[in-house]
Design a protein around this motif. Sequence first.
Motif, PDB file in Angstrom:
ATOM      1  N   PHE A   1      -6.474  21.476   4.265  1.00  0.00           N
ATOM      2  CA  PHE A   1      -7.648  20.602   4.060  1.00  0.00           C
ATOM      3  C   PHE A   1      -8.891  20.917   3.419  1.00  0.00           C
ATOM      4  O   PHE A   1      -9.676  19.826   2.673  1.00  0.00           O
ATOM      5  CB  PHE A   1      -8.465  20.946   5.558  1.00  0.00           C
ATOM      6  N   ILE A   2      -9.190  21.958   2.737  1.00  0.00           N
ATOM      7  CA  ILE A   2     -10.305  22.329   1.954  1.00  0.00           C
ATOM      8  C   ILE A   2     -10.005  21.667   0.653  1.00  0.00           C
ATOM      9  O   ILE A   2     -10.715  21.144  -0.198  1.00  0.00           O
ATOM     10  CB  ILE A   2     -10.764  23.756   1.951  1.00  0.00           C
ATOM     11  N   GLY A   3      -8.713  21.839   0.316  1.00  0.00           N
ATOM     12  CA  GLY A   3      -8.378  21.244  -1.144  1.00  0.00           C
ATOM     13  C   GLY A   3      -8.401  19.594  -1.028  1.00  0.00           C
ATOM     14  O   GLY A   3      -8.827  18.836  -1.935  1.00  0.00           O
ATOM     15  N   ALA A   4      -8.025  19.082   0.032  1.00  0.00           N
ATOM     16  CA  ALA A   4      -8.126  17.526   0.300  1.00  0.00           C
ATOM     17  C   ALA A   4      -9.548  17.259   0.239  1.00  0.00           C
ATOM     18  O   ALA A   4      -9.965  16.003  -0.207  1.00  0.00           O
ATOM     19  CB  ALA A   4      -7.235  17.157   1.382  1.00  0.00           C
ATOM     20  N   ALA A   5     -10.242  17.798   1.030  1.00  0.00           N
ATOM     21  CA  ALA A   5     -12.015  17.447   1.282  1.00  0.00           C
ATOM     22  C   ALA A   5     -12.436  17.477  -0.326  1.00  0.00           C
ATOM     23  O   ALA A   5     -13.305  16.769  -0.577  1.00  0.00           O
ATOM     24  CB  ALA A   5     -12.606  18.515   2.070  1.00  0.00           C
ATOM     25  N   ARG A   6     -12.181  18.575  -1.174  1.00  0.00           N
ATOM     26  CA  ARG A   6     -12.643  18.672  -2.527  1.00  0.00           C
ATOM     27  C   ARG A   6     -12.252  17.551  -3.455  1.00  0.00           C
ATOM     28  O   ARG A   6     -13.198  16.992  -3.957  1.00  0.00           O
ATOM     29  CB  ARG A   6     -12.255  19.911  -2.919  1.00  0.00           C
ATOM     30  N   GLN A   7     -11.006  17.082  -3.241  1.00  0.00           N
ATOM     31  CA  GLN A   7     -10.526  16.022  -3.640  1.00  0.00           C
ATOM     32  C   GLN A   7     -11.167  14.730  -3.613  1.00  0.00           C
ATOM     33  O   GLN A   7     -11.533  13.773  -4.237  1.00  0.00           O
ATOM     34  CB  GLN A   7      -9.032  15.850  -3.798  1.00  0.00           C
TER      35      GLN A   7
ATOM     36  N   ILE B   1       0.777  -1.266  -0.120  1.00  0.00           N
ATOM     37  CA  ILE B   1      -0.001   0.049  -0.030  1.00  0.00           C
ATOM     38  C   ILE B   1       0.887   1.184  -0.152  1.00  0.00           C
ATOM     39  O   ILE B   1       0.677   2.192  -0.649  1.00  0.00           O
ATOM     40  CB  ILE B   1      -0.952  -0.079   1.301  1.00  0.00           C
ATOM     41  N   ALA B   2       2.068   1.202   0.862  1.00  0.00           N
ATOM     42  CA  ALA B   2       2.823   2.476   0.823  1.00  0.00           C
ATOM     43  C   ALA B   2       3.439   2.629  -0.315  1.00  0.00           C
ATOM     44  O   ALA B   2       3.734   3.941  -0.947  1.00  0.00           O
ATOM     45  CB  ALA B   2       3.836   2.272   2.021  1.00  0.00           C
ATOM     46  N   ALA B   3       3.882   1.502  -1.101  1.00  0.00           N
ATOM     47  CA  ALA B   3       4.506   1.685  -2.538  1.00  0.00           C
ATOM     48  C   ALA B   3       3.481   2.151  -3.566  1.00  0.00           C
ATOM     49  O   ALA B   3       3.711   3.110  -4.307  1.00  0.00           O
ATOM     50  CB  ALA B   3       5.016   0.317  -2.797  1.00  0.00           C
ATOM     51  N   GLN B   4       2.175   1.947  -3.434  1.00  0.00           N
ATOM     52  CA  GLN B   4       1.225   2.517  -4.250  1.00  0.00           C
ATOM     53  C   GLN B   4       1.030   3.911  -4.154  1.00  0.00           C
ATOM     54  O   GLN B   4       0.861   4.690  -5.213  1.00  0.00           O
ATOM     55  CB  GLN B   4      -0.217   1.439  -4.351  1.00  0.00           C
ATOM     56  N   ILE B   5       1.150   4.268  -2.676  1.00  0.00           N
ATOM     57  CA  ILE B   5       0.860   5.692  -2.490  1.00  0.00           C
ATOM     58  C   ILE B   5       2.021   6.446  -2.821  1.00  0.00           C
ATOM     59  O   ILE B   5       1.814   7.556  -3.686  1.00  0.00           O
ATOM     60  CB  ILE B   5       0.469   5.985  -0.974  1.00  0.00           C
ATOM     61  N   ALA B   6       3.288   5.919  -2.796  1.00  0.00           N
ATOM     62  CA  ALA B   6       4.439   6.656  -3.400  1.00  0.00           C
ATOM     63  C   ALA B   6       4.433   6.942  -4.812  1.00  0.00           C
ATOM     64  O   ALA B   6       5.021   7.674  -5.411  1.00  0.00           O
ATOM     65  CB  ALA B   6       5.719   6.001  -2.757  1.00  0.00           C
ATOM     66  N   ARG B   7       3.889   5.898  -5.637  1.00  0.00           N
ATOM     67  CA  ARG B   7       3.862   5.870  -6.999  1.00  0.00           C
ATOM     68  C   ARG B   7       2.832   6.897  -7.595  1.00  0.00           C
ATOM     69  O   ARG B   7       3.240   7.347  -8.717  1.00  0.00           O
ATOM     70  CB  ARG B   7       3.512   4.477  -7.687  1.00  0.00           C
ATOM     71  N   GLY B   8       1.826   6.978  -6.826  1.00  0.00           N
ATOM     72  CA  GLY B   8       0.786   7.658  -7.476  1.00  0.00           C
ATOM     73  C   GLY B   8       0.749   9.387  -7.267  1.00  0.00           C
ATOM     74  O   GLY B   8       1.819   9.635  -6.367  1.00  0.00           O
ATOM     75  N   ASP B   9       0.178  10.002  -7.951  1.00  0.00           N
ATOM     76  CA  ASP B   9       0.203  11.698  -7.838  1.00  0.00           C
ATOM     77  C   ASP B   9      -0.898  12.034  -6.896  1.00  0.00           C
ATOM     78  O   ASP B   9      -0.903  13.351  -6.741  1.00  0.00           O
ATOM     79  CB  ASP B   9       0.053  12.147  -9.151  1.00  0.00           C
ATOM     80  N   ASP B  10      -1.911  11.214  -6.524  1.00  0.00           N
ATOM     81  CA  ASP B  10      -3.025  11.433  -5.784  1.00  0.00           C
ATOM     82  C   ASP B  10      -2.635  12.232  -4.488  1.00  0.00           C
ATOM     83  O   ASP B  10      -1.614  11.582  -3.724  1.00  0.00           O
ATOM     84  CB  ASP B  10      -4.009  10.263  -5.743  1.00  0.00           C
ATOM     85  N   GLU B  11      -3.309  13.135  -3.876  1.00  0.00           N
ATOM     86  CA  GLU B  11      -3.223  13.251  -2.537  1.00  0.00           C
ATOM     87  C   GLU B  11      -4.227  12.740  -1.462  1.00  0.00           C
ATOM     88  O   GLU B  11      -4.165  12.973  -0.359  1.00  0.00           O
ATOM     89  CB  GLU B  11      -3.180  14.780  -2.587  1.00  0.00           C
ATOM     90  N   VAL B  12      -5.204  12.271  -2.038  1.00  0.00           N
ATOM     91  CA  VAL B  12      -6.316  11.846  -1.320  1.00  0.00           C
ATOM     92  C   VAL B  12      -6.358  10.215  -1.791  1.00  0.00           C
ATOM     93  O   VAL B  12      -6.431  10.149  -2.969  1.00  0.00           O
ATOM     94  CB  VAL B  12      -7.733  12.527  -1.429  1.00  0.00           C
ATOM     95  N   PHE B  13      -6.807   9.399  -0.805  1.00  0.00           N
ATOM     96  CA  PHE B  13      -7.042   7.983  -1.118  1.00  0.00           C
ATOM     97  C   PHE B  13      -8.278   7.451  -0.418  1.00  0.00           C
ATOM     98  O   PHE B  13      -8.535   7.865   0.683  1.00  0.00           O
ATOM     99  CB  PHE B  13      -5.822   7.227  -0.805  1.00  0.00           C
TER     100      PHE B  13
END
Length: 140
Positions: free
Chosen positions: A79-85, A12-24
């Motif tokens: 936080f507002i940016g993450a919440a919108r994502q 899971i950590a590797a998948q998070i590191a590979r991606g560009d997303d900030e919210v999962f």
Amino acid sequence: MPARRKSLRERIAAQIARGDDEVFLTREFRRLGCERHVGRALRQLVEGGLLIRLGYGVYGRAETSRLTGKPMLAAGGGFIGAARQALDKLGVRWEMADAQRAYNEGRSTQVPVNPRVRVVKSRVTRKLRHQGHELVMERG
């Protein structure tokens, strides 16, 4: 000697590191293991400072603060940016709240402090919060 298989947390950590997303979302990791094991691995990543829990099944990428040394939200816009994502990933249609729109259009000089969005034609009841801030969803 065969290589050691990576743990679920490491995958899971590797998948998070590979991606560009900030919210999962939890469901993004379901193919890696059962729901209970994925939940446990995500909790361990929160304890390890790699993720921050924003709500039920919603996590944000964390980075270590240079000032305090504690994990902080790495999302652009805070936080507002993450919440919108997160709302986008959940498939919730939303618009800017009236106060934010008035400020952006120059009709008001008051900077909106509380994170708000207007939810359009949705029955979302999920709560998103971080460090005392909670996203307020106006019905529209």
